[in-house]
Scaffold this motif. Structure first.
Motif, PDB file in Angstrom:
ATOM      1  N   PRO A  55      41.581  40.194  55.803  1.00 30.20           N
ATOM      2  CA  PRO A  55      41.861  38.757  55.768  1.00 30.20           C
ATOM      3  C   PRO A  55      43.352  38.446  55.788  1.00 30.20           C
ATOM      4  CG  PRO A  55      41.226  39.529  53.587  1.00 30.20           C
ATOM      5  CD  PRO A  55      40.989  40.675  54.536  1.00 30.20           C
ATOM      6  N   ALA A  56      43.712  37.364  56.434  1.00 34.94           N
ATOM      7  CA  ALA A  56      45.121  36.931  56.480  1.00 34.94           C
ATOM      8  C   ALA A  56      45.379  36.027  55.280  1.00 34.94           C
ATOM      9  CB  ALA A  56      45.397  36.194  57.786  1.00 34.94           C
ATOM     10  N   ASN A  57      45.492  36.636  54.096  1.00 38.29           N
ATOM     11  CA  ASN A  57      45.600  35.858  52.862  1.00 38.29           C
ATOM     12  C   ASN A  57      46.967  35.955  52.206  1.00 38.29           C
ATOM     13  OD1 ASN A  57      45.424  38.491  52.077  1.00 38.29           O
ATOM     14  ND2 ASN A  57      43.391  38.309  51.136  1.00 38.29           N
ATOM     15  N   GLY A  58      47.960  36.456  52.938  1.00 38.96           N
ATOM     16  CA  GLY A  58      49.313  36.482  52.394  1.00 38.96           C
ATOM     17  C   GLY A  58      49.643  37.714  51.585  1.00 38.96           C
ATOM     18  N   TYR A  59      48.667  38.583  51.365  1.00 38.96           N
ATOM     19  CA  TYR A  59      48.959  39.840  50.690  1.00 38.96           C
ATOM     20  C   TYR A  59      47.992  40.903  51.183  1.00 38.96           C
ATOM     21  CZ  TYR A  59      44.823  39.113  47.753  1.00 38.96           C
ATOM     22  OH  TYR A  59      43.542  38.921  47.329  1.00 38.96           O
ATOM     23  N   ASP A  60      48.375  42.153  50.968  1.00 46.74           N
ATOM     24  CA  ASP A  60      47.547  43.254  51.426  1.00 46.74           C
ATOM     25  C   ASP A  60      47.688  44.406  50.447  1.00 46.74           C
ATOM     26  OD1 ASP A  60      45.960  44.925  52.977  1.00 46.74           O
ATOM     27  OD2 ASP A  60      47.632  45.588  54.219  1.00 46.74           O
ATOM     28  N   LEU A  61      46.581  44.864  49.893  1.00 46.10           N
ATOM     29  CA  LEU A  61      46.584  45.983  48.956  1.00 46.10           C
ATOM     30  C   LEU A  61      46.093  47.228  49.683  1.00 46.10           C
ATOM     31  CD1 LEU A  61      46.903  46.984  46.001  1.00 46.10           C
ATOM     32  CD2 LEU A  61      44.452  46.513  45.723  1.00 46.10           C
ATOM     33  N   GLN A  62      46.935  48.268  49.696  1.00 49.40           N
ATOM     34  CA  GLN A  62      46.573  49.509  50.376  1.00 49.40           C
ATOM     35  C   GLN A  62      46.653  50.669  49.384  1.00 49.40           C
ATOM     36  OE1 GLN A  62      48.540  50.183  54.133  1.00 49.40           O
ATOM     37  NE2 GLN A  62      48.670  48.005  54.598  1.00 49.40           N
ATOM     38  N   LEU A  79      51.244  47.140  47.393  1.00 51.39           N
ATOM     39  CA  LEU A  79      50.916  45.732  47.572  1.00 51.39           C
ATOM     40  C   LEU A  79      51.976  45.090  48.452  1.00 51.39           C
ATOM     41  CD1 LEU A  79      49.094  43.321  46.766  1.00 51.39           C
ATOM     42  CD2 LEU A  79      50.602  42.967  44.799  1.00 51.39           C
ATOM     43  N   VAL A  80      51.548  44.514  49.577  1.00 48.97           N
ATOM     44  CA  VAL A  80      52.464  43.862  50.516  1.00 48.97           C
ATOM     45  C   VAL A  80      52.361  42.354  50.325  1.00 48.97           C
ATOM     46  CG1 VAL A  80      53.101  43.579  52.937  1.00 48.97           C
ATOM     47  CG2 VAL A  80      52.120  45.745  52.167  1.00 48.97           C
ATOM     48  N   LEU A  81      53.485  41.711  50.002  1.00 49.16           N
ATOM     49  CA  LEU A  81      53.516  40.280  49.721  1.00 49.16           C
ATOM     50  C   LEU A  81      54.409  39.561  50.726  1.00 49.16           C
ATOM     51  CD1 LEU A  81      54.102  40.510  45.852  1.00 49.16           C
ATOM     52  CD2 LEU A  81      51.907  40.186  47.027  1.00 49.16           C
ATOM     53  N   GLU A  82      54.019  38.333  51.111  1.00 52.77           N
ATOM     54  CA  GLU A  82      54.871  37.549  52.002  1.00 52.77           C
ATOM     55  C   GLU A  82      54.888  36.065  51.675  1.00 52.77           C
ATOM     56  OE1 GLU A  82      53.586  37.518  56.086  1.00 52.77           O
ATOM     57  OE2 GLU A  82      51.507  37.876  55.527  1.00 52.77           O
ATOM     58  N   GLU A  83      53.996  35.597  50.781  1.00 56.96           N
ATOM     59  CA  GLU A  83      54.020  34.190  50.384  1.00 56.96           C
ATOM     60  C   GLU A  83      55.178  33.949  49.420  1.00 56.96           C
ATOM     61  OE1 GLU A  83      52.251  31.833  51.646  1.00 56.96           O
ATOM     62  OE2 GLU A  83      51.078  33.189  52.906  1.00 56.96           O
ATOM     63  N   ALA A  84      55.852  32.822  49.590  1.00 56.59           N
ATOM     64  CA  ALA A  84      57.070  32.532  48.827  1.00 56.59           C
ATOM     65  C   ALA A  84      56.860  32.626  47.319  1.00 56.59           C
ATOM     66  CB  ALA A  84      57.602  31.152  49.201  1.00 56.59           C
ATOM     67  N   ASN A  85      55.740  32.084  46.814  1.00 49.26           N
ATOM     68  CA  ASN A  85      55.502  32.095  45.376  1.00 49.26           C
ATOM     69  C   ASN A  85      55.286  33.504  44.842  1.00 49.26           C
ATOM     70  OD1 ASN A  85      55.727  29.326  45.211  1.00 49.26           O
ATOM     71  ND2 ASN A  85      53.534  28.954  45.373  1.00 49.26           N
TER      72      ASN A  85
END
Length: 290
Positions: free
Chosen positions: A93-100, A252-258
Motif C-alpha cells: 500500500p502507498a501509505n507513506g511508510y514501509d516496514l521491511q 522502517l521507511v518514512l516520507e510523510e512530514a509528520n
C-alpha cells in the motif's frame, strides 16, 4: 553551528505524484528494461502504451497499477526472483511508510536500502554507540554482524559483502553529493570492539579526509539516552526526502512530514552538540586508550 554538514529540508518534497515506493519501482523497471537491451519505444510499442506513460513510470513520477508492473516485467523477461520482489513491492500500500523485515543486524540484504544509497544526493546518518555502517571496516562489520548469531551462518558473508559493496557510493561521486555522519565518542573506544578498533579508526581517518564526507563526533558528555534507534536521512537529486529508521530486525521507511519531523529535530540537536570536523578528526586520531 558549523556549516559543513548538509542541512535537512524542513519537510520532504516530491516530484508530482512521486513517492518512495514509485521511485524505487520505477528505477527497478528501468533497470530490468535496460538489462534486456530494450528501449522505451520498444516497450511502449509492444504494450500499446504512450511514451509519456513509460517515462513517468520509470522516473517514479507516477505509480502504475499492479497489472502495469507485472506486464512490464514480463515484457522485459525479468528473472523470477526479481519479478516476485517487484510484484510484492507493487502490491504494497502507498501509505507513506514501509516496514521491511531482515535478519538481525542485516539491513544490507534489503534491495530498498541499496536503492536509497545509490540514488541519494545527500545522506545523513546516526547510529547510537557504534560506527555507522557506511564507514565500517570489514573486520568491524564482521564482528557487528556475528553478534548473537551462529558463527557459521552463511548470511553473514552475504550481508558483509553487501555492506562493503554499498560503501562504493562514497567513491566517484557527483559534484553535489554529500554524506554526513554523527558518531558517538564512546564508539571510538568501545571495549567490545577492542580487537578491530585500530583498523577501524584508521579507515575513519581516511574517510573523514574526503571532501564530500563530513564526520562529526558527539562528545561523551553530550550523549542523549533518549536516542536509542539508528536512522538515516536520504535526499535525492529531485529534492525528495526519505527517512529510514532501523531496529535490530526491521527497517522502517518514512516520507510523510509528520513522521519525519521528530527525526529532523533530533538531527538538529545532534548538529548543535557535535564537534566541528577538524576537532572531530583530532578526536578520532587520539581516542581514549582501552
Amino acid at each position: 553551528m558549523f556549516k559543513s554538514a548538509p542541512k535537512p529540508p524542513a519537510q520532504p518534497r516530491r516530484v508530482e505524484e512521486s513517492t518512495a515506493k514509485s521511485r524505487e519501482l520505477g528505477a527497478a523497471l528501468r533497470h530490468a528494461r535496460q538489462a534486456s537491451n530494450l528501449t522505451q519505444a520498444t516497450i511502449s510499442g509492444s504494450l500499446g502504451w504512450g511514451a509519456p506513460k513509460i517515462s513517468r513510470i520509470e522516473s517514479g513520477q507516477r505509480e502504475g497499477s499492479l497489472l502495469d508492473t507485472v506486464t512490464y516485467l514480463a515484457k522485459a523477461t525479468t528473472a523470477p526472483a526479481e519479478f516476485d520482489r517487484l510484484k510484492k513491492l507493487a502490491e504494497s500500500p502507498a501509505n507513506g511508510y514501509d516496514l521491511q523485515r531482515h535478519p538481525e543486524n542485516m539491513p544490507d540484504l534489503l534491495p530498498t536500502f541499496d536503492y536509497l544509497h545509490a540514488s541519494a544526493k545527500t545522506m545523513t546518518f546516526y547510529e547510537p554507540r557504534r560506527i555507522p555502517s557506511l564507514l565500517q571496516s570489514e573486520q568491524y562489520a564482521d564482528v557487528m554482524m556475528r553478534q548473537n548469531r551462529n558463527p557459521k551462518d552463511p548470511l553473514v558473508k552475504e550481508a558483509l559483502q553487501a555492506r562493503l559493496s554499498r560503501q562504493e557510493v562514497l567513491k566517484g561521486v557527483k559534484g553535489d553529493f554529500g554524506a554526513t555522519f554523527y558518531i558517538d565518542e564512546t564508539a571510538l573506544h568501545d571495549p567490545t570492539m577492542r580487537s578491530v578498533l585500530d583498523e577501524q579508526l584508521l579507515q575513519l581517518m581516511i574517510t573523514s579526509s574526503v571532501p564530500h564526507c563530513h564526520v562529526h563526533i558527539i562528545p561523551s558528555d553530550s550523549f542523549d539516552e533518549d536516542i536509542q534507534t539508528a536512522f538515516g536521512l536520504f535526499e535525492d537529486f529531485d529534492d525528495n526526502s526519505v527517512l529510514v529508521v532501523h531496529t535490530a530486525t526491521a527497517m522502517l521507511v518514512l516520507e510523510e512530514a509528520n513522521d519525519v519531523a521528530p527525526y529532523l529535530r533530533k538531527l538538529n540537536e545532534l548538529r548543535e552538540t557535535a564537534l566541528d570536523e577538524r576537532t572531530s578528526i583530532e578526536k578520532i586520531n587520539s581516542p581514549v586508550h582501552l
